[in-house]
Design an enzyme around this catalytic site. Structure first.
Site, mmCIF file in Angstrom:
data_model
loop_
_atom_site.group_PDB
_atom_site.id
_atom_site.type_symbol
_atom_site.label_atom_id
_atom_site.label_comp_id
_atom_site.label_asym_id
_atom_site.label_seq_id
_atom_site.Cartn_x
_atom_site.Cartn_y
_atom_site.Cartn_z
ATOM 1 N N SER A 96 -76.736 42.293 33.240
ATOM 2 C CA SER A 96 -77.013 43.437 32.361
ATOM 3 C C SER A 96 -78.508 43.515 32.034
ATOM 4 C CB SER A 96 -76.157 43.330 31.093
ATOM 5 O OG SER A 96 -76.142 44.548 30.384
ATOM 6 N N LYS B 293 -71.431 63.003 11.228
ATOM 7 C CA LYS B 293 -72.131 61.832 10.726
ATOM 8 C C LYS B 293 -71.282 60.559 10.830
ATOM 9 C CE LYS B 293 -75.541 59.679 8.802
ATOM 10 N NZ LYS B 293 -76.775 59.463 9.568
#
Length: 332
Positions: A159, A211
């Site tokens: 990664s 949100k």
């Protein structure tokens, strides 16, 4: 009448009163001893803590004498510079961009550095921190074209760790190393069903329609899931573009369409896929590739003061807890 009320006490009654008085006296004596021991122990801990603090301040005042410069190496001979990338790549960790970049700069700027080895043993981490390091490697290679940088993967370079490695001139690994995992992940949990069973209501008040779109206690909305997937896809593409830029035509993408799928390969497989350039250890690369077996470690290390402070902090916290009476049960 007074004679009737002031009868003489029997021998047993007198003996009983004397025993009670004796036990009370013994109890007071024992309690006084225990209290004195506690006071003595607490004051002892207090003065020990003061001694530790005094030593800490003294070390802080004389820290220049302890050569505390991070990444500073005193080497006057030709050598191979070594920088370690260990553990998770994240801010405030040993493998943070600040630490790795600082070490790389010191290694490249030393006029006696013949080559640089970035030894990697990391499962990855923050794409931002990895990107910072990748960009700095590219910059340093351009600024010092005569100094080559080689990434050497030990146990794992996956990664974000492979993201960093792809910026090197060449990548080496052991035949059993784990290499690749070119992908992006973000995981969470969903507790909506559990809350329904428990009869718990989630009340969230926000300003902004989306949100709270990652709130695990609320049902997922298809449009928000699609949006988040777009964020991950964009980050993944940035990762792919950087690896392609770093590795170029060495990658065997046509032969393996799963190259950027997030899969991880052994070093032997990675060599066939063009993810690495050869099999070898740090000492092998220093000796056979760079041509300078002498290794000098530029990795940022905790200074003696930092190590002392960490030990002191744990010790003082424990002593203060004892002194203030916050001592819980312990297994022996």
């Amino acid at each position: 009448m007074s004679d009737e009320w002031n009868l003489p006490e029997s021998g047993e009654a007198k003996q009983s009163k004397e025993d009670v008085k004796s036990w009370k006296l013994l109890e007071k004596t024992l309690l006084a001893g225990v209290q004195e021991q506690r006071r003595s122990r607490r004051w002892g801990i207090f003065f020990k803590s003061l001694t530790f603090i005094y030593l800490f301040v003294a070390l802080a005042l004389f820290s220049p004498m302890l050569k505390l410069g991070k990444g500073a190496v005193d080497s006057t001979v030709s050598h191979t510079a070594l920088v370690e990338v260990r553990g998770v790549i994240a801010d405030k960790e040993a493998a943070s961009a600040d630490n790795i970049v600082g070490s790389l700069r010191a290694a490249f700027e030393d006029e006696n550095t013949k080559g640089v080895i970035l030894r990697i043993n990391s499962p990855g981490g923050s794409p931002v921190q990895s990107g910072y390091i990748y960009d700095e490697i590219k910059r340093l290679r351009g600024e010092h074209p005569d100094v080559k940088l080689y990434a050497v993967i030990s146990d794992i370079g996956a990664s974000g760790a492979y993201y960093i490695a792809s910026a090197a001139d060449e990548i080496y690994a052991d035949k059993a190393s784990l290499v690749g995992s070119i992908g992006v992940t973000a995981a969470s949990f969903g507790f909506v069903g559990l809350m329904d069973k428990l009869g718990v209501d989630r009340r969230v008040y926000t300003s902004g329609e989306h949100k709270a779109f990652l709130d695990p206690f609320q049902p997922q909305k298809p449009e928000e899931t699609q949006f988040w997937q777009g964020v991950l896809d964009t980050t993944h593409q940035q990762f792919i573009d950087s690896v392609k830029k770093g590795r170029g035509d060495r990658l065997k993408v046509a032969e393996n369409p799963d190259l950027f799928s997030g899969l991880v390969w052994s070093g032997e497989q990675a060599l066939k896929l063009g993810l690495i350039d050869g099999l070898g250890s740090t000492s092998y690369v220093a000796r056979e590739v760079i041509g300078e077996k002498e290794l000098v470690d530029y990795t940022v290390q905790d200074s003696p003061l930092d190590r002392f402070a960490k030990k002191l902090g744990a010790s003082v916290a424990e002593d203060l807890a004892l002194w203030m009476g916050f001592q819980g049960p312990a297994l022996r």
